[in-house]
Motif scaffolding. Structure first.
Motif: not given
Lengths: 220, 220
Positions: B40-43, B46-54, B57-63, B67-73
């Motif tokens: 649905s476009g979650k990742t 986040l790619q679009r959102t995080i730079p705008l928050l930074q 001055g908002i420091s972000c992190a992501v968990i 299930i499998s793969s590290t593709l989104d990270s």
């Protein structure tokens, strides 16, 4: 304790599935378990598929799995085939169609008059893959909009299935998607998976899907 | 017996979630649990959102739950924010991110340097809705391609969430979808649900989503 209970639940589930299987064998019904993410187009696919099978003299029926609502059953009503709604909300909102639910649904169908039964599973690319319902084959519908990476991220579903229908091909010109990469990822997870590209909306590729069904069904 | 075990599992899950909550309070971290169907476009969001928050001055992190793969990270690496991959495959391929997994992920983050934490849940419109992780708010991303009926068919998810982001608005001209009906269905299920329309791909509507986050976060 938890592990033992889960084993009990799975054994119970498989026992019901084997009973379903022997019912299907008794009546000569070919059963297709259709799974996908929510909104990948399973119901639209059935709307497109069933009339073409009827033209070939194949009498169809559908078990419509949903957590809540009878919306999909209502969409299938105009086809004039038997449809049984199987909702999981009364059973705790289960995230997949269970073999006991299929068994209960069969009581509402005239089995002697059915030669192909579709089970439209709940929209969920994870949990339904874990449960055998007694079906002949498992088909996963993947909307092209979901991206190339889904086979790698949800490997069990793609390992368990016999066929992946890549749906919504009509949207391809409007998406940044690498169809070859998607196909490569599918083969990486399951080298024996058949793959067909379709648009349930426009009818593109549907005749190949009909042929796939008829080939797997064999003679009546 | 089964019911007791399930209750134990839920109690254990909630106990871990409360511990997470007190950690977040201690460090003043605002936590957003993002859920949706697969693809649905979650990742991309986040790619679009995080730079705008930074930029604000908002420091972000992501968990990153999968299930499998590290593709989104891997997709998030270029943003330069801390990302912890939380895979459920080693734990039986769980269909949702559990509070214990969040707790384990927190050990890999420098909590003093984070003011907003996103938990990208596993793509599943059913099971993740059942589990509190200790977050401040729950957001469901719904791709416009999934259809108007999803709130009615997956009611728990839309009842549990504070905000629904209707994503992939750029595809609207190519879809037969009634956006007003979708919004009516959302309100029918949860009259207090905020709804915003966005395209993570083009950036449409993203500033309203950033404002929503900042308003809910409050002052640092």
């Amino acid at each position: 304790m938890e592990i033992r209970v889960i084993r009990d639940v799975l054994e119970e589930s498989n026992a019901r599935a084997r009973e379903n299987r022997s019912t299907f064998d008794q009546y000569g019904i070919f059963v297709v378990n259709i799974m996908s993410s929510p909104g990948s187009g399973k119901t639209t696919l059935l709307q497109r598929t069933i009339p073409l099978l009827q033209e070939r003299g194949i009498s169809c029926a559908v078990i419509e799995g949903d957590i809540s609502s009878t919306l999909d059953s209502e969409r299938l009503q105009p086809l004039g085939v038997p449809v049984v709604q199987a909702n999981t909300e009364p059973f705790g909102g289960d995230c997949h169609v269970g073999s006991h639910l299929v068994q209960a649904a069969l009581e509402h169908l005239n089995l002697e008059e059915i030669s192909m039964l579709f089970i439209e599973n709940i929209g969920n690319l994870v949990c339904p893959a874990e449960f055998y319902l007694g079906e002949d084959c498992k088909v996963v519908v993947l909307s092209l909009t979901e991206g190339e990476d889904k086979p790698l991220k949800y490997p069990l579903m793609f390992r368990e299935c016999d066929l992946c229908l890549i749906n919504k091909m009509d949207l391809e010109p409007h998406l940044d998607i690498d169809l070859d990469l998607l196909k490569t990822n599918l083969q990486k997870i399951n080298g024996r998976l058949d793959v067909l590209t379709v648009s349930a909306k426009t009818g593109e590729g549907i005749s190949a899907w009909i042929n796939w069904l008829l080939n797997h069904k064999g003679s009546p």
